[in-house]
Design a protein around this motif. Structure first.
Motif, short mmCIF file in Angstrom:
data_model
loop_
_atom_site.label_atom_id
_atom_site.label_comp_id
_atom_site.label_asym_id
_atom_site.label_seq_id
_atom_site.Cartn_x
_atom_site.Cartn_y
_atom_site.Cartn_z
N TYR A 431 53.99 -73.07 101.74
CA TYR A 431 53.26 -72.54 101.02
C TYR A 431 52.37 -72.04 101.51
CZ TYR A 431 53.24 -77.12 99.46
OH TYR A 431 53.69 -78.36 98.44
N ALA A 432 52.52 -71.13 102.71
CA ALA A 432 51.78 -69.69 103.04
C ALA A 432 52.67 -68.48 102.08
CB ALA A 432 52.13 -68.63 104.62
N PHE A 433 53.42 -68.38 101.63
CA PHE A 433 53.29 -67.76 100.57
C PHE A 433 53.04 -67.73 98.58
CE2 PHE A 433 56.92 -65.67 102.99
CZ PHE A 433 56.45 -64.66 102.79
N PHE A 434 53.03 -69.25 98.70
CA PHE A 434 51.64 -70.08 98.32
C PHE A 434 50.41 -68.91 97.59
CE2 PHE A 434 49.80 -72.79 95.40
CZ PHE A 434 50.60 -72.73 93.93
N ALA A 435 49.98 -69.93 98.26
CA ALA A 435 48.52 -68.89 98.72
C ALA A 435 48.27 -67.60 99.18
CB ALA A 435 48.22 -69.92 100.10
N ALA A 436 49.02 -67.36 99.58
CA ALA A 436 48.94 -65.47 99.69
C ALA A 436 48.62 -65.18 98.04
CB ALA A 436 50.02 -64.64 100.54
N ALA A 437 50.55 -65.48 97.52
CA ALA A 437 50.57 -64.90 95.99
C ALA A 437 49.03 -65.01 95.26
CB ALA A 437 51.59 -65.62 95.00
N VAL A 438 48.49 -66.49 94.93
CA VAL A 438 47.23 -66.77 94.41
C VAL A 438 46.71 -65.96 94.37
CG1 VAL A 438 45.49 -68.48 93.93
CG2 VAL A 438 48.35 -69.05 94.47
N ALA A 439 46.33 -65.61 96.03
CA ALA A 439 44.47 -64.84 96.50
C ALA A 439 45.27 -63.60 95.44
CB ALA A 439 44.80 -65.39 98.19
N TRP A 440 45.98 -62.76 96.59
CA TRP A 440 46.54 -61.52 95.89
C TRP A 440 46.09 -61.28 94.53
CZ3 TRP A 440 48.15 -57.33 99.04
CH2 TRP A 440 48.25 -56.22 98.16
N ALA A 441 46.70 -62.25 93.86
CA ALA A 441 46.30 -62.54 92.03
C ALA A 441 45.39 -62.05 91.87
CB ALA A 441 47.41 -63.42 91.09
N PHE A 442 44.41 -62.88 92.20
CA PHE A 442 42.87 -62.63 92.55
C PHE A 442 42.45 -61.16 93.27
CE2 PHE A 442 42.77 -67.39 91.38
CZ PHE A 442 41.95 -67.35 90.03
N ALA A 443 42.94 -61.01 94.29
CA ALA A 443 42.33 -59.99 94.76
C ALA A 443 42.55 -58.59 93.70
CB ALA A 443 42.63 -59.73 96.00
N ARG A 444 44.11 -58.66 92.96
CA ARG A 444 44.42 -56.99 92.31
C ARG A 444 44.26 -57.04 90.55
NH1 ARG A 444 44.88 -52.75 93.95
NH2 ARG A 444 47.10 -52.72 93.56
N GLY A 445 43.76 -58.77 90.14
CA GLY A 445 44.13 -58.38 88.85
C GLY A 445 45.16 -59.47 88.48
N ALA A 446 44.97 -60.18 87.69
CA ALA A 446 46.01 -60.55 86.75
C ALA A 446 47.14 -59.21 86.46
CB ALA A 446 45.97 -61.03 85.62
N ALA A 447 47.25 -57.69 85.61
CA ALA A 447 47.58 -57.12 85.59
C ALA A 447 48.52 -55.98 86.52
CB ALA A 447 46.96 -55.96 84.64
N ARG A 448 47.37 -56.15 87.97
CA ARG A 448 48.42 -55.47 89.14
C ARG A 448 48.84 -56.40 90.01
NH1 ARG A 448 43.35 -52.66 88.39
NH2 ARG A 448 43.93 -50.20 88.28
N GLY A 449 48.68 -57.79 90.45
CA GLY A 449 49.30 -58.47 90.43
C GLY A 449 50.21 -58.96 89.88
N ALA A 450 50.78 -59.25 88.53
CA ALA A 450 51.55 -59.64 88.04
C ALA A 450 53.28 -58.50 88.53
CB ALA A 450 51.46 -59.73 86.79
N ASP A 451 53.01 -57.93 87.86
CA ASP A 451 53.44 -56.14 88.82
C ASP A 451 53.97 -56.04 90.31
OD1 ASP A 451 55.17 -53.88 88.75
OD2 ASP A 451 53.11 -53.27 88.82
N GLU A 452 52.66 -56.61 90.93
CA GLU A 452 53.49 -56.05 92.33
C GLU A 452 54.13 -57.67 92.82
OE1 GLU A 452 49.74 -52.89 92.96
OE2 GLU A 452 49.62 -55.40 93.54
N LEU A 453 53.49 -58.83 91.75
CA LEU A 453 54.33 -60.04 92.30
C LEU A 453 55.77 -60.27 92.08
CD1 LEU A 453 51.28 -62.71 92.77
CD2 LEU A 453 52.19 -61.81 94.60
N LEU A 454 55.46 -59.55 91.16
CA LEU A 454 57.54 -59.57 90.55
C LEU A 454 58.31 -59.02 90.98
CD1 LEU A 454 56.28 -59.59 86.46
CD2 LEU A 454 58.05 -60.96 87.80
N ARG A 455 57.43 -57.47 91.74
CA ARG A 455 58.30 -57.07 92.24
C ARG A 455 59.04 -58.00 94.13
NH1 ARG A 455 55.90 -50.88 92.48
NH2 ARG A 455 54.02 -51.78 91.52
N LEU A 456 57.76 -58.71 94.68
CA LEU A 456 57.96 -59.13 95.76
C LEU A 456 59.16 -60.00 95.41
CD1 LEU A 456 57.55 -59.70 98.42
CD2 LEU A 456 55.18 -61.15 97.75
N ALA A 457 58.61 -60.95 93.99
CA ALA A 457 60.07 -61.69 93.91
C ALA A 457 61.04 -61.28 94.22
CB ALA A 457 59.58 -62.46 92.55
#
Length: 539
Positions: A431-457
């Motif tokens: 749940y920590a990683f899940f919540a952080a990913a949602v917060a990151w997507a809103f902070a960075r926007g859908a486009a940048r967030g998708a790129d960065e979170l995919l690399r984290l995945a």
């Protein structure tokens, strides 16, 4: 097939809104559910090795039981004799001792040490597989079971409505568009083709998942109705005359004799274990195992009653030997769990589960693309706040689920021995990683967030086999079972280039795609005032 346009519009609206409301929760259910198709190998891979001596031969089970009961008399109330010990069940005899609450317990196993003395160990079966299964069952909601299960049932009902309405929408063009995949500049058309192809090809699978999920969520009222309508005079196996109490000279059969008796009565049934319970001075027993020729109600095994004094099996609970109504109920479980057809069917269900997750993901992409404000006269408009929010939610929830599961799996080889409550740590990590990913997507926007979170995945998935590799070398107290769970490491490793490829495609889309899209870094501002100004400029 001809359907009036006004009818199509009604069903399209129903399909869109029902899909949007339930889609993200269904993504979690399907992604986690795909992983649970190999719950036992995952549990075996994640469970630390036991320090117990090798289990004694089954012929020595009675001597081991006598030693256990002499030292731990409470074990006689409820114990397990394991026929085929494994990494997650390493002892010949296992029992539970209650904890502070009704659901808490501690599991112990016993064996004979090299000098013949009794050896007892607190077992540490890994909880991570159960966490993934719980995420699947409760669509990722961190609520109590009684609350989350009702929400899951409502989501399953919406899921069924979305399937039916979606089928009606595509019926007029089904023949022409079936399996068409038009890749080009029309992004909406491409995602529509992918979405439709996934939905139509896997429609039977999805209907089964939707209907069975409703049954699971509301099984208590369903069973109450079944008891009144189908069994108005009571459940048939509840009407059997109770077995006579054993005489003073009657004793339960030894485990090896029970095994021979069961194998003779149930040819083709592979026995896993015997479960014993003491009730009012009489020992009751059941046998668990699997007959691969029949689908089973349980995810990995079937169970039925056994007379421990005579070795006689009551087979009414076993697939292939049930009455018609019970066989129909068994089919609901069997079709949902994919507990038929062996590993080939499990791999197929895994692929279908991942395809199902992609179905819900593409549904959200379609909604966003359908509401995109298009560029006119060189002006790049700001997209609607609803499209931006759904884009961030889609990225954050979907990739948060993927990252959270990979991260908590990667921690499996490191947590035991370092923390007291391993299950709580696994849950907290997810749940920590899940919540952080949602917060990151809103902070960075859908486009940048998708790129960065995919690399984290990709990184989180890579850490899974690296943890096993650390266990091979004995780094930091980690471990690795030789040959056990190799598929877990292999699948996690195979996911790494997939996530990196998707990240690369995402960056390319940001640079070369439509600038009037939430997936472009050149798009309009998310600021509501700027959005309104740009919208007026466009119109």
């Amino acid at each position: 097939m001809k359907i009036r346009n006004d009818i199509i519009k009604v069903y399209k609206d129903v399909h869109i809104w029902v899909g949007i409301i339930s889609g993200l929760m269904l993504f979690i259910a399907f992604y986690a559910g795909a992983i649970t198709m190999f719950e036992k190998p995952l549990e075996r891979w994640a469970t630390p090795p036991s320090a117990l001596a090798p289990p004694p031969p089954i012929e020595r089970t009675e001597a081991l039981l006598q030693a256990v009961f002499a030292s731990h008399p409470q074990a006689a109330k409820h114990y397990l004799v394991v026929v085929r010990p494994s990494a997650e069940a390493p002892a010949r005899v296992i029992w539970r001792e209650p904890g502070k609450t009704r659901r808490e317990f501690t599991e112990y196993g016993a064996s004979f040490a090299a000098d013949g003395s009794l050896q007892v160990e607190k077992l540490a079966k890994a909880p991570v597989a159960q966490l993934v299964d719980t995420l699947h069952q409760l669509v990722g909601l961190p609520f109590p079971d009684a609350v989350a299960r009702q929400i899951m049932g409502a989501v399953a009902l919406m899921y069924a409505v979305a399937l039916v309405s979606g089928l009606i929408i595509v019926l007029p063009t089904l023949v022409k568009d079936f399996l068409a995949l038009r890749i080009g500049k029309n992004i909406k058309r491409m995602w529509m083709d992918v979405h439709n192809a996934l939905g139509i090809v896997s429609l039977p699978f999805h209907l089964v998942m939707a209907l069975t999920s409703v049954v699971f969520a509301f099984h208590t009222p369903f069973y109450a109705v079944q008891e009144k309508v189908v069994y108005p005079h009571g459940l048939p196996w509840g009407q059997h005359e109770p077995a006579p109490l054993p005489g003073p000279d009657e004793y339960p059969l030894p485990a090896d004799a029970l095994l021979r008796s069961v194998e003779a009565q149930l040819p083709g049934f592979e026995v896993y274990s015997f479960i014993f319970r003491e009730d009012q001075g009489q020992l009751e027993a059941s046998v668990t195992g699997l007959d691969v020729r029949h689908g089973t109600r349980g995810r990995t095994q079937a169970s039925t009653h056994l007379n421990p004094y005579t070795g006689e099996v009551d087979p009414h609970d076993l697939p292939g030997r049930m009455e018609s109504w019970d066989a129909a109920v068994n089919a609901f479980f069997m079709l949902h769990f994919g507990s038929y057809g062996g590993n080939a069917m499990r791999w197929l269900y895994l692929v279908m589960g991942l395809a199902g997750a992609l179905l819900f993901y593409t549904g959200n992409l379609l909604w966003i693309e359908s509401r995109r404000r298009k560029q006119r006269d060189g002006l790049v408009p700001a997209q609607k706040r609803s499209a931006q929010v759904l884009g961030c939610l889609t990225v954050g929830v979907s990739l948060g689920c993927v990252i959270g599961i990979s991260a908590t799996l990667a921690a499996t080889k490191w947590l035991p021995g370092r923390v007291d409550d391993v299950a709580l740590w696994h849950q907290g990590l997810y749940y920590a990683f899940f919540a952080a990913a949602v917060a990151w997507a809103f902070a960075r926007g859908a486009a940048r967030g998708a790129d960065e979170l995919l690399r984290l995945a990709a990184l989180a998935s890579l850490l899974v086999p690296l943890g096993s590799l650390a266990g091979v070398w004995g780094i930091g107290g980690t471990w690795n079972h030789p040959g056990a769970g190799f598929a877990v490491d292999a699948v996690a490793l195979a996911a790494v280039p997939v996530f990196l490829m998707l990240a690369r495609y995402t960056r390319k889309r940001m640079a070369d795609g439509h600038t009037d899209s939430v997936w472009s870094t050149a798009g309009g501002s998310a600021d509501p005032a700027a959005e309104g100004a740009d919208a007026r400029a466009v119109t």
